[in-house]
Design a protein around this motif. Structure first.
Motif, PDB file in Angstrom:
ATOM      1  N   PRO A  26      -1.999  -1.091  -4.724  1.00  0.00           N
ATOM      2  CA  PRO A  26      -3.112  -1.161  -5.671  1.00  0.00           C
ATOM      3  C   PRO A  26      -3.787   0.176  -5.914  1.00  0.00           C
ATOM      4  N   GLY A  27      -3.519   1.147  -5.041  1.00  0.00           N
ATOM      5  CA  GLY A  27      -4.144   2.457  -5.176  1.00  0.00           C
ATOM      6  C   GLY A  27      -5.031   2.759  -3.984  1.00  0.00           C
ATOM      7  N   ASN A  28      -5.429   3.996  -3.875  1.00  0.00           N
ATOM      8  CA  ASN A  28      -6.347   4.401  -2.805  1.00  0.00           C
ATOM      9  C   ASN A  28      -7.771   4.166  -3.294  1.00  0.00           C
ATOM     10  N   LEU A  29      -8.405   3.135  -2.753  1.00  0.00           N
ATOM     11  CA  LEU A  29      -9.633   2.604  -3.339  1.00  0.00           C
ATOM     12  C   LEU A  29     -10.808   2.645  -2.373  1.00  0.00           C
ATOM     13  N   SER A  70       0.850  -1.188   0.000  1.00  0.00           N
ATOM     14  CA  SER A  70       0.000   0.000   0.000  1.00  0.00           C
ATOM     15  C   SER A  70       0.885   1.237   0.000  1.00  0.00           C
ATOM     16  N   SER A  71       0.284   2.368  -0.355  1.00  0.00           N
ATOM     17  CA  SER A  71       1.021   3.630  -0.206  1.00  0.00           C
ATOM     18  C   SER A  71       1.353   3.876   1.263  1.00  0.00           C
ATOM     19  N   TYR A 129     -10.656   5.815  -5.309  1.00  0.00           N
ATOM     20  CA  TYR A 129     -11.036   5.457  -6.670  1.00  0.00           C
ATOM     21  C   TYR A 129     -11.807   4.141  -6.684  1.00  0.00           C
ATOM     22  N   PRO A 130     -12.494   3.824  -7.793  1.00  0.00           N
ATOM     23  CA  PRO A 130     -13.246   2.565  -7.889  1.00  0.00           C
ATOM     24  C   PRO A 130     -12.322   1.354  -7.760  1.00  0.00           C
ATOM     25  N   PRO A 131     -12.782   0.285  -7.117  1.00  0.00           N
ATOM     26  CA  PRO A 131     -11.949  -0.908  -6.931  1.00  0.00           C
ATOM     27  C   PRO A 131     -11.441  -1.514  -8.234  1.00  0.00           C
TER      28      PRO A 131
END
Length: 333
Positions: A243-246, A181-182, A268-270
Motif C-alpha cells: 500500500p505504500g510507506n504510510l 508491504s515493501s 505518506y498520508p494514509p
C-alpha cells in the motif's frame, strides 16, 4: 536484468508517481458487499471511507467496537474526496481478533449468516515490529500469526461464499486482496520464509522484529499467489499489494528516529495507501492478468522481490506454505 528491474521497482515503490486511479474512478458499488480487516484506522479506514461514500455495504472487522464507532463518526463526518454527493452505503462491525485463532470461526459464521455475497475481501489488518518475543494466543510469532495465519484461516471460511458470488458477478469483479508491504523485499533468505523454523523457536538469537515482519509480508504474497493458482479459473482474482510507506499506527512500536525523523521524509498520508487498495479492488488492469498480480503505490502493477519470485516459480514455496497453513489451521475449522 531482473536485478536491475527489481531495484528500480523498489525505488519506485518508495517514491511513487501520482495516483491515476482515484475515488472518482470507482464504479457504483450499490448492492455489493466488502470486508476490510483492520478498517478502523490507517489505510483501512481510508479504504472504508471511499467504499461507504460510493454506496457499498462495508463490513469492518476488528477487535475494538469503540475504535469502530470512532471510525464511523470520522467516515460520516469527512466524505471521501469527490464523493460528497454520492449515495451512501452502510457500515457494520465484525468482532475479530486476529491474534487469537479461536475467534475466527465465530466471526466468520456471524458474517456468513448475514450476507449472501462477498465481492471483495481486503485482508488489510496487520502488526508491525512489536517487541521481540511477542506471541499470539496460540504461540505464533505475533506478526506471523496475525498477518498470515489468521487471514489464511479466515479465507478458508469465506472462500466458498466468494466462489458463489463469482458465479453471477461480472468477470474480474470478485477479488481477494492480501495486503503485503515493501518489507517483503527484506524477508529472510533464501526465498523470504525461514521454513525450517518459521517462528524462530529454536534460534540461538532472536531475529530483529523487522526481519520477522518482512517474513510475514512474504507470507501474504505467497498466500495470494497460491490462492490465485487455486481459484483464478473459478472467477476470483487473488492479488497482493504494497500500500505504500504510510503514516499510521503501524509505526507505534518503532523507535523515535524512524517515526519522527525518517518518517517525515519517507511516509505518506494514509489516503494514498487507500488508493492503492482501491486500485487493487476495482481497476481493470489486474483483471486482464491471468493469475496472481502484485500492486505497488499508488496503483500500478509491480515486480516482486527477485528471490521471493524465484522461490515461487522454481521451488513451489507458495504451495509449500499453503500446505503448512492448511494443516495448522484444520483444528480451528
Amino acid at each position: 536484468m531482473d536485478k536491475v528491474r527489481w531495484f528500480f521497482s523498489l525505488l519506485s515503490e518508495m517514491f511513487p508517481p501520482s495516483a491515476t486511479f482515484t475515488e472518482k474512478d470507482v464504479p457504483d458499488v450499490t448492492g455489493k458487499v466488502f470486508l476490510v480487516t483492520g478498517g478502523s484506522s490507517g489505510v483501512g479506514l481510508e479504504l472504508c471511507r471511499i467504499l461507504y461514500h460510493r454506496g457499498g455495504r462495508v463490513i469492518v472487522a476488528g477487535r475494538s467496537e469503540q475504535a469502530y464507532n470512532d471510525a464511523v463518526t470520522n467516515i460520516k463526518a469527512n466524505p471521501a474526496k469527490d464523493l460528497k454527493d454520492f449515495p451512501k452505503g452502510s457500515l457494520e462491525f465484525l468482532k475479530l481478533d486476529l491474534s487469537n485463532l479461536t475467534t475466527i470461526k465465530p466471526a466468520a459464521q456471524e458474517l456468513l449468516a448475514k450476507v449472501n455475497r462477498l465481492d471483495i475481501a481486503w485482508y488489510n489488518a496487520g502488526v508491525m515490529t512489536p517487541p521481540v518475543g511477542s506471541k499470539t494466543a496460540q504461540g505464533y510469532e505475533l506478526q506471523w500469526g496475525t498477518n498470515v495465519v489468521a487471514h489464511f484461516l479466515l479465507n478458508r471460511f469465506l472462500s466458498p461464499l466468494q466462489l458463489k458470488t463469482a458465479q453471477s458477478a461480472p468477470k474480474g469483479s470478485v477479488r481477494t486482496i492480501w495486503v503485503s508491504s515493501s518489507a517483503h523485499h527484506f524477508g529472510p533468505g533464501p526465498y523470504g520464509i525461514n521454513f525450517d523454523d518459521i517462528n524462530y523457536e529454536h534460534a540461538d538469537k532472536k531475529p530483529r522484529s523487522f526481519t520477522t515482519y518482512g517474513q510475514s509480508k512474504v507470507g501474504d504474497v505467497l498466500c495470494a499467489y497460491e490462492y490465485a493458482n487455486l481459484v483464478s479459473d473459478k472467477g476470483i482474482l487473488s492479488l497482493s499489494l504494497n500500500p505504500g510507506n504510510l503514516k499510521s499506527n503501524l509505526q507505534r512500536h518503532s523507535g523515535f528516529i524512524l517515526r519522527h525523523v525518517i518518517g517525515r521524509m519517507l511516509l505518506y498520508p494514509p489516503r494514498l495507501g487507500g488508493l492503492t487498495e482501491l486500485y487493487a479492488g476495482f481497476a481493470p488492469e489486474p483483471a486482464a492478468n491471468k493469475g496472481f498480480t502484485y500492486i505497488i503505490p499508488w496503483g500500478r502493477i509491480g515486480v516482486l522481490n527477485k528471490d521471493v519470485k524465484i522461490g515461487l516459480e522454481q521451488y513451489d514455496t507458495g504451495k509449500k506454505l499453503w500446505a503448512i497453513l492448511e494443516k495448522e489451521t484444520d483444528k480451528y475449522m
